[in-house]
Scaffold this active site. Structure first.
Site, PDB file in Angstrom:
ATOM      1  N   LYS A 191       0.835  -1.219   0.000  1.00 16.86           N
ATOM      2  CA  LYS A 191       0.000   0.000   0.000  1.00 16.86           C
ATOM      3  C   LYS A 191       0.868   1.266   0.000  1.00 16.86           C
ATOM      4  O   LYS A 191       0.614   2.212  -0.753  1.00 16.86           O
ATOM      5  CB  LYS A 191      -0.928  -0.024   1.219  1.00 16.86           C
ATOM      6  CG  LYS A 191      -1.664   1.259   1.480  1.00 16.86           C
ATOM      7  CD  LYS A 191      -2.565   1.663   0.331  1.00 16.86           C
ATOM      8  CE  LYS A 191      -3.146   3.060   0.545  1.00 16.86           C
ATOM      9  NZ  LYS A 191      -3.798   3.573  -0.638  1.00 16.86           N
ATOM     10  N   LYS A 260       1.327  11.804   5.852  1.00 14.90           N
ATOM     11  CA  LYS A 260       1.629  10.668   6.742  1.00 14.90           C
ATOM     12  C   LYS A 260       2.103   9.468   5.932  1.00 14.90           C
ATOM     13  O   LYS A 260       3.128   8.838   6.248  1.00 14.90           O
ATOM     14  CB  LYS A 260       0.352  10.336   7.542  1.00 14.90           C
ATOM     15  CG  LYS A 260       0.393   9.116   8.432  1.00 14.90           C
ATOM     16  CD  LYS A 260      -0.208   7.854   7.828  1.00 14.90           C
ATOM     17  CE  LYS A 260      -1.622   7.962   7.342  1.00 14.90           C
ATOM     18  NZ  LYS A 260      -2.243   6.700   6.939  1.00 14.90           N
TER      19      LYS A 260
HETATM   20  P1  NAD Z   1     -10.702   9.820   8.491  1.00 20.47           P
HETATM   21  O1  NAD Z   1      -9.894  10.764   9.295  1.00 20.47           O
HETATM   22  O2  NAD Z   1     -11.776  10.338   7.606  1.00 20.47           O
HETATM   23  O3  NAD Z   1     -11.374   8.722   9.469  1.00 20.47           O
HETATM   24  C1  NAD Z   1     -10.750   8.182  10.592  1.00 20.47           C
HETATM   25  C2  NAD Z   1     -11.802   7.878  11.644  1.00 20.47           C
HETATM   26  O4  NAD Z   1     -11.140   7.335  12.799  1.00 20.47           O
HETATM   27  C3  NAD Z   1     -12.547   9.144  12.121  1.00 20.47           C
HETATM   28  O5  NAD Z   1     -13.942   8.909  12.075  1.00 20.47           O
HETATM   29  C4  NAD Z   1     -12.047   9.326  13.562  1.00 20.47           C
HETATM   30  O6  NAD Z   1     -13.028   9.922  14.408  1.00 20.47           O
HETATM   31  C5  NAD Z   1     -11.750   7.894  13.954  1.00 20.47           C
HETATM   32  N1  NAD Z   1     -10.844   7.771  15.089  1.00 20.47           N
HETATM   33  C6  NAD Z   1      -9.670   8.435  15.300  1.00 20.47           C
HETATM   34  N2  NAD Z   1      -9.130   8.043  16.469  1.00 20.47           N
HETATM   35  C7  NAD Z   1      -9.955   7.109  17.007  1.00 20.47           C
HETATM   36  C8  NAD Z   1      -9.952   6.353  18.217  1.00 20.47           C
HETATM   37  N3  NAD Z   1      -8.960   6.478  19.112  1.00 20.47           N
HETATM   38  N4  NAD Z   1     -10.969   5.505  18.455  1.00 20.47           N
HETATM   39  C9  NAD Z   1     -11.998   5.376  17.557  1.00 20.47           C
HETATM   40  N5  NAD Z   1     -12.068   6.080  16.403  1.00 20.47           N
HETATM   41  C10 NAD Z   1     -11.058   6.942  16.126  1.00 20.47           C
HETATM   42  O7  NAD Z   1      -9.636   8.962   7.669  1.00 20.47           O
HETATM   43  P2  NAD Z   1      -9.929   8.112   6.326  1.00 20.47           P
HETATM   44  O8  NAD Z   1      -9.788   9.006   5.151  1.00 20.47           O
HETATM   45  O9  NAD Z   1     -11.162   7.302   6.518  1.00 20.47           O
HETATM   46  O10 NAD Z   1      -8.639   7.158   6.342  1.00 20.47           O
HETATM   47  C11 NAD Z   1      -8.536   6.050   7.223  1.00 20.47           C
HETATM   48  C12 NAD Z   1      -7.300   5.246   6.832  1.00 20.47           C
HETATM   49  O11 NAD Z   1      -7.453   4.796   5.479  1.00 20.47           O
HETATM   50  C13 NAD Z   1      -6.000   6.063   6.856  1.00 20.47           C
HETATM   51  O12 NAD Z   1      -4.949   5.241   7.314  1.00 20.47           O
HETATM   52  C14 NAD Z   1      -5.799   6.457   5.407  1.00 20.47           C
HETATM   53  O13 NAD Z   1      -4.437   6.697   5.104  1.00 20.47           O
HETATM   54  C15 NAD Z   1      -6.359   5.244   4.695  1.00 20.47           C
HETATM   55  N6  NAD Z   1      -6.872   5.479   3.337  1.00 20.47           N
HETATM   56  C16 NAD Z   1      -7.643   6.537   3.056  1.00 20.47           C
HETATM   57  C17 NAD Z   1      -8.136   6.714   1.749  1.00 20.47           C
HETATM   58  C18 NAD Z   1      -9.022   7.904   1.374  1.00 20.47           C
HETATM   59  O14 NAD Z   1      -9.204   8.151   0.176  1.00 20.47           O
HETATM   60  N7  NAD Z   1      -9.594   8.624   2.345  1.00 20.47           N
HETATM   61  C19 NAD Z   1      -7.828   5.787   0.745  1.00 20.47           C
HETATM   62  C20 NAD Z   1      -7.055   4.673   1.077  1.00 20.47           C
HETATM   63  C21 NAD Z   1      -6.579   4.525   2.390  1.00 20.47           C
END
Ligand code: NAD
Length: 321
Positions: A191, A260
């Site tokens: 990834k 990140k």
């Molecule tokens: P985001 O910030 O939108 O969502 C993260 C969620 O985690 C939030 O709802 C937050 O409230 C929750 N959270 C944070 N700390 C927490 C805790 N201690 N306990 C419970 N919940 C908690 O992030 P995202 O865009 O959904 O990305 C999530 C992961 O997926 C990341 O690692 C990102 O790099 C990866 N990712 C994102 C995408 C994208 O297009 N957004 C694509 C591929 C991978």
């Protein structure tokens, strides 16, 4: 509502909808779509997020809310995390009230965040005597892919565990693009390399389009010439259109998270002793864009660095179409 205790499935049969309970922690841009698809496939969900309001629709459709990660793990056959950074993963997996505390003997944790193996390794070691299983299964496909259930999923872990989880992955991803890429940690590495190359394509494309346009070439004529040439890429052909046609820099993936990922990618290269000058430069350009345009700007915002430099936005006549 607090989760009730629940024993994990005793057989190694695939975790089929209707029989398995899935715990899910992290209901953000990605997790919200992924959980909706798990629910639509027929899985019973137990969910948690620091923002309880993010679970409202899931709960209205029958999901159970659990007070913390331990409670999620205690009442699920498998617990999935989709969290922003390794720091968040560590707190949720190993902190007080975390997954490790709640998992039953033989329980399974799948981390689908873009992260690194250190936390998963420590959980696996700490839980080895209890038969705890840990897989890494990060994804590609943006929030659009999460919503449509067409994610690409890169799984690192034992073959038997991957087979058992396959129906769960198929509820969230494209069955043709759910790849078992190796042992523990291989999913995280694949990834990070995909994102590194995609972000590098973005910066290179922004430089080339800006220079060509400034030299007087029509933007779409230049793009079509690139597509027809050996320099073509999926970014030039498809992804850049989000900006050129719609002025959309993809706020579904915050630039803070892109930075990140790039930091983790450069760290990975350092840890295995590979010099990566280009990757480091792309990381710095991303960090410059983050500093200028803010943490929540979209992942494609570094293109604006070049638009600002040439004093115009890169847009086709079809913008707004
Ligand atoms: P985001 O910030 O939108 O969502 C993260 C969620 O985690 C939030 O709802 C937050 O409230 C929750 N959270 C944070 N700390 C927490 C805790 N201690 N306990 C419970 N919940 C908690 O992030 P995202 O865009 O959904 O990305 C999530 C992961 O997926 C990341 O690692 C990102 O790099 C990866 N990712 C994102 C995408 C994208 O297009 N957004 C694509 C591929 C991978």
């Amino acid at each position: 509502m607090t989760a009730t205790t629940h024993s994990p499935a005793s057989t190694e049969a695939p975790l089929a909808p209707g029989t398995a309970r899935i715990g899910f922690i992290g209901l953000g841009n990605m997790g919200s779509g992924m959980t909706r698809n798990l629910q639509a496939a027929g899985y019973q969900l137990v969910v948690n997020d620091v923002r309880q309001e993010s679970a409202a629709d899931l709960i209205a459709n029958g999901a159970e809310w659990a007070a913390n990660a331990a409670a999620v793990a205690a009442s699920s056959d498998v617990v999935i995390t989709m969290l922003p950074t390794p720091k968040h993963v560590e707190a949720v997996a190993m902190g007080p009230g975390g997954i490790l505390e709640g998992l039953s003997d033989g329980g399974t944790w799948v981390d689908m965040s873009t992260s690194v193996p250190e936390v998963a390794n420590r959980v696996r070691e700490a839980g080895a005597a209890r038969g705890i299983r840990v897989l890494d299964a990060p994804v590609s496909g943006m929030s659009v892919g999460a919503a449509s259930g067409m994610l690409q999923i890169f799984v690192g872990g034992d073959t038997g565990d991957v087979a058992r989880l396959r129906p769960v992955f198929e509820a969230m991803g494209d069955p043709e693009r759910i790849l078992h890429v190796g042992g523990h940690g291989a999913g995280y590495a694949v990834k990070l390399m995909i994102n590194q190359l995609w972000f590098s394509h973005l910066v290179a494309t922004a430089e080339v389009l800006s220079t060509g346009v400034k030299a007087g070439v029509d933007l779409e004529v230049l793009r079509q010439a690139l597509i027809a040439s050996p320099a073509n890429s999926n970014f030039v052909q498809n992804d850049v259109l989000s900006i050129l046609n719609h002025g959309d820099y993809d706020e579904g993936f915050a630039i803070a998270l892109a930075c990140k990922d790039l930091g983790l990618s450069v760290d990975l290269a350092r840890s295995v002793g590979v010099p990566v000058e280009l990757s480091s430069l792309v990381e710095q350009l991303y960090r410059r864009a983050k500093a200028l345009y803010g943490d929540t700007a979209g992942e494609m915002t570094p293109v604006k660095l070049y638009e600002d430099a040439i004093g115009m936005q890169l847009r086709t006549a079809a913008e707004g179409a």
